[in-house]
Motif scaffolding. Sequence first.
Motif, mmCIF file in Angstrom:
data_model
loop_
_atom_site.group_PDB
_atom_site.id
_atom_site.type_symbol
_atom_site.label_atom_id
_atom_site.label_comp_id
_atom_site.label_asym_id
_atom_site.label_seq_id
_atom_site.Cartn_x
_atom_site.Cartn_y
_atom_site.Cartn_z
ATOM 1 N N VAL A 134 -9.210 -4.851 -11.959
ATOM 2 C CA VAL A 134 -9.140 -6.263 -11.625
ATOM 3 C C VAL A 134 -9.388 -7.073 -12.883
ATOM 4 N N ASN A 135 -8.669 -8.188 -13.026
ATOM 5 C CA ASN A 135 -8.880 -9.069 -14.176
ATOM 6 C C ASN A 135 -10.369 -9.416 -14.294
ATOM 7 N N GLU A 136 -10.958 -9.137 -15.438
ATOM 8 C CA GLU A 136 -12.364 -9.429 -15.734
ATOM 9 C C GLU A 136 -13.312 -8.816 -14.704
ATOM 10 N N GLY A 137 -12.924 -7.678 -14.136
ATOM 11 C CA GLY A 137 -13.765 -7.022 -13.150
ATOM 12 C C GLY A 137 -13.901 -5.545 -13.454
ATOM 13 N N VAL A 138 -14.413 -4.825 -12.495
ATOM 14 C CA VAL A 138 -14.624 -3.393 -12.659
ATOM 15 C C VAL A 138 -13.465 -2.628 -12.028
ATOM 16 N N ARG A 139 -13.263 -1.412 -12.464
ATOM 17 C CA ARG A 139 -12.223 -0.541 -11.911
ATOM 18 C C ARG A 139 -12.643 -0.105 -10.508
ATOM 19 N N ARG A 140 -11.690 -0.174 -9.605
ATOM 20 C CA ARG A 140 -11.886 0.301 -8.246
ATOM 21 C C ARG A 140 -10.974 1.497 -8.039
ATOM 22 N N GLY A 141 -11.450 2.471 -7.309
ATOM 23 C CA GLY A 141 -10.654 3.665 -7.093
ATOM 24 C C GLY A 141 -10.332 3.893 -5.632
ATOM 25 N N GLY A 142 -9.094 4.270 -5.366
ATOM 26 C CA GLY A 142 -8.677 4.656 -4.027
ATOM 27 C C GLY A 142 -7.958 3.559 -3.263
ATOM 28 N N LEU A 163 0.821 -1.211 0.000
ATOM 29 C CA LEU A 163 0.000 0.000 0.000
ATOM 30 C C LEU A 163 0.856 1.263 0.000
ATOM 31 N N ALA A 164 2.048 1.184 0.580
ATOM 32 C CA ALA A 164 2.951 2.336 0.590
ATOM 33 C C ALA A 164 3.448 2.677 -0.812
ATOM 34 N N CYS A 165 3.325 1.750 -1.755
ATOM 35 C CA CYS A 165 3.783 1.972 -3.131
ATOM 36 C C CYS A 165 2.728 2.632 -4.012
ATOM 37 N N VAL A 166 1.482 2.669 -3.547
ATOM 38 C CA VAL A 166 0.402 3.191 -4.392
ATOM 39 C C VAL A 166 -0.090 4.539 -3.878
ATOM 40 N N SER A 167 -0.628 5.335 -4.788
ATOM 41 C CA SER A 167 -1.165 6.645 -4.416
ATOM 42 C C SER A 167 -2.498 6.488 -3.690
ATOM 43 N N ASP A 168 -2.910 7.514 -2.999
ATOM 44 C CA ASP A 168 -4.202 7.501 -2.309
ATOM 45 C C ASP A 168 -5.354 7.356 -3.291
ATOM 46 N N THR A 169 -5.144 7.795 -4.528
ATOM 47 C CA THR A 169 -6.198 7.757 -5.547
ATOM 48 C C THR A 169 -5.960 6.661 -6.585
ATOM 49 N N VAL A 170 -5.207 5.617 -6.230
ATOM 50 C CA VAL A 170 -4.875 4.555 -7.174
ATOM 51 C C VAL A 170 -6.125 4.007 -7.857
ATOM 52 N N SER A 171 -6.008 3.729 -9.149
ATOM 53 C CA SER A 171 -7.052 3.040 -9.904
ATOM 54 C C SER A 171 -6.603 1.592 -10.060
#
Length: 132
Positions: free
Chosen positions: A34-42, A23-31
Motif C-alpha cells: 500500500v502507498n506509504e503503508g506496510v505490505r499485506r499478504g494474501g 480478486l479473481a486476477c490475484v493469487s491466493d498469496t498476493v503481496s
Amino acid sequence: MSPADLIARYYAAFNAKDWDGMLACVSDTVSHDVNEGVRRGGKEKFAAFIAHMDECYDENLTGIAIMTSADGTRAAAEFIVNGIYKKTDDGLPKAHGQEYRLPAGAFFEISEDEITRVTTYYNLQKWIRQVS
C-alpha cells in the motif's frame, strides 16, 4: 492470457466495482504494498483492503497505460485516479464528498496468469491538499 490483458482485466473490474472480478486476477498469496503503508499478504487481506477503500472512496481510473516486461513476469500501469472522498479514513482529513484527481502508478509481479504482487504509488500530500 497475456500480462497486459491480465492487468487490463484487473483495472476493468476496478472501474466496474466488480471486486470479485479484481480478486479473481490475484493469487491466493498476493503481496500488496500500500502507498506509504506496510505490505499485506494474501487474498483475504487484499479483499479487506478493497472493502475499506470502497467504503471511503469512489474512484474511477482513466488514461490507463500498461507496460510489461519481455518475459511477462512484471508489469506496470500509469493512470489518473478520479475520485470522491466519501467517508473519513483514519488519520486523514475529514471527508465531505470532496472530488480529487491524482496521477498514480502500480507495479505488478505475475506468475501463471495471476498477479502475485501489487505495489501502488501516488503523491499522498497532493491528495491531502486536494481534499483539505
